[in-house]
Write an enzyme that holds these catalytic residues in place. Structure first.
Site, short mmCIF file in Angstrom:
data_model
loop_
_atom_site.label_atom_id
_atom_site.label_comp_id
_atom_site.label_asym_id
_atom_site.label_seq_id
_atom_site.Cartn_x
_atom_site.Cartn_y
_atom_site.Cartn_z
N GLY A 107 36.44 35.34 53.23
CA GLY A 107 36.42 36.62 53.92
C GLY A 107 37.81 37.04 54.33
O GLY A 107 38.75 37.02 53.52
N ASP A 121 33.72 40.20 43.63
CA ASP A 121 33.75 40.52 42.20
C ASP A 121 35.17 40.87 41.76
O ASP A 121 35.60 40.50 40.65
CB ASP A 121 32.81 41.68 41.89
CG ASP A 121 31.38 41.39 42.33
OD1 ASP A 121 31.00 40.21 42.37
OD2 ASP A 121 30.65 42.35 42.65
#
Length: 309
Positions: free
Chosen positions: A219, A249
């Site tokens: 994150g 992604d």
């Protein structure tokens, strides 16, 4: 050519509302529809970086036709999706414009028959022949064996094609044992796989399970990578807020593009981190601003840990 596999493709629908509040009616300020699923998002980022990409997986029904039409309109992306009888799923993202937070709703996907699964495996073997690398991404639709990714990893290895695996749960547990070149879990997926919430310990455990390299998305704390050359951390000095839907992604696309260009690990991680952060600032998964990405690339710090891999 880079091949991306999205067994559970989707039509991604993004709604923007001024403020998302439970138990109320909302007026949508903007709607965006895009072909989606993790591997499709990866393909769009790779294409934007200048790579030729082939997308495969399953597509069916009216939603599947919409997905295929969208891929046709995407430069440098070739549609090699395998038809199924069931309808491709939709995913709904609701973006709260005030906070920047995103709420995600994901449908399960069509039920794939044994004959459709066999047809995909045959197509996959053919598509591997010209491929420089392959990414196996996302969830499995109903009907696909839970060990599907393990088999696809082994097929890629037999064809001498580098393979990156980005999935979760039991498909990840089985797939990692087939020895992919890279696995890219997020912190929650890594903890579920290993039982450890300590990223250092968890990446070591994941690599012992079979992956040649483990790159964990943490994150706002960036990436942690355990590779044959050592252990690395990659992060921006200040985390960016925004839509996290396609950040992982974009990181996969960065890793794959640098892998095919045979770049060293620090460069791979810098690219993946900068692309991930640029994607966070984009309202739609699979897109990023090129100027912002290049600016962020200059700000990424990659450090090598003292502990050997």
């Amino acid at each position: 050519m880079i091949l991306t596999v999205t067994l559970n493709t989707a039509l991604d629908i993004t709604y923007h509302v001024r403020t998302l509040r439970p138990h109320t009616t909302h007026r949508v300020t903007d709607v965006v529809e895009r072909p989606g699923g993790k591997g499709v998002n990866v393909a769009r980022v790779l294409a934007a970086l200048g790579h030729e990409v082939t997308v495969t997986g399953f597509a069916g029904g009216g939603t599947g036709r919409t997905v295929r039409d969208g891929l046709t309109d995407t430069p440098r992306v070739t549609d090699a999706l395998v038809p199924v009888t069931g309808a491709t799923r939709r995913t709904i993202a609701v973006v709260d414009e005030r906070s920047g937070d995103t709420t995600q709703l994901n449908e399960p996907g069509p039920t794939v028959t044994p004959a459709e699964w066999r047809a995909f495996q045959e197509a996959y073997e053919d598509l591997l022949r010209p491929a420089a690398a392959v990414a196996l991404c996302g969830s499995l639709p109903p009907g696909v064996p839970v060990g599907a990714y393990a088999g696809l990893v082994r097929t890629a290895r037999a064809a001498n094609v580098s393979v990156l695996l980005d999935t979760s749960g039991e498909p990840l547990r089985r797939g990692i044992a087939a020895r992919p070149d890279i696995v890219k879990p997020n912190a929650d997926e890594l903890a579920e796989l290993t039982g450890s919430h300590d990223p250092l310990r968890a990446t070591q455990d994941a690599r012992r399970r079979g992956a040649r390299a483990v790159v964990a998305s943490l994150g706002p704390d960036g990436l942690l990578a355990l590779t044959p050359e050592g252990r690395w951390r990659s992060a921006l000095p200040t985390p960016l807020r925004g839509n996290p839907t396609g950040a992982g992604d974009a990181a996969v696309a960065g890793l794959l593009s640098a892998l095919t260009e045979q770049l060293p690990w620090p460069t791979r991680l810098s690219r993946a981190t900068a692309l991930s952060a640029a994607a966070v600032r984009s309202p739609t998964a699979g897109e990023f601003d090129r100027g912002r990405y290049e600016d962020l690339l200059d700000r990424v710090a990659v450090t090598r840990e003292a502990t050997a891999a």
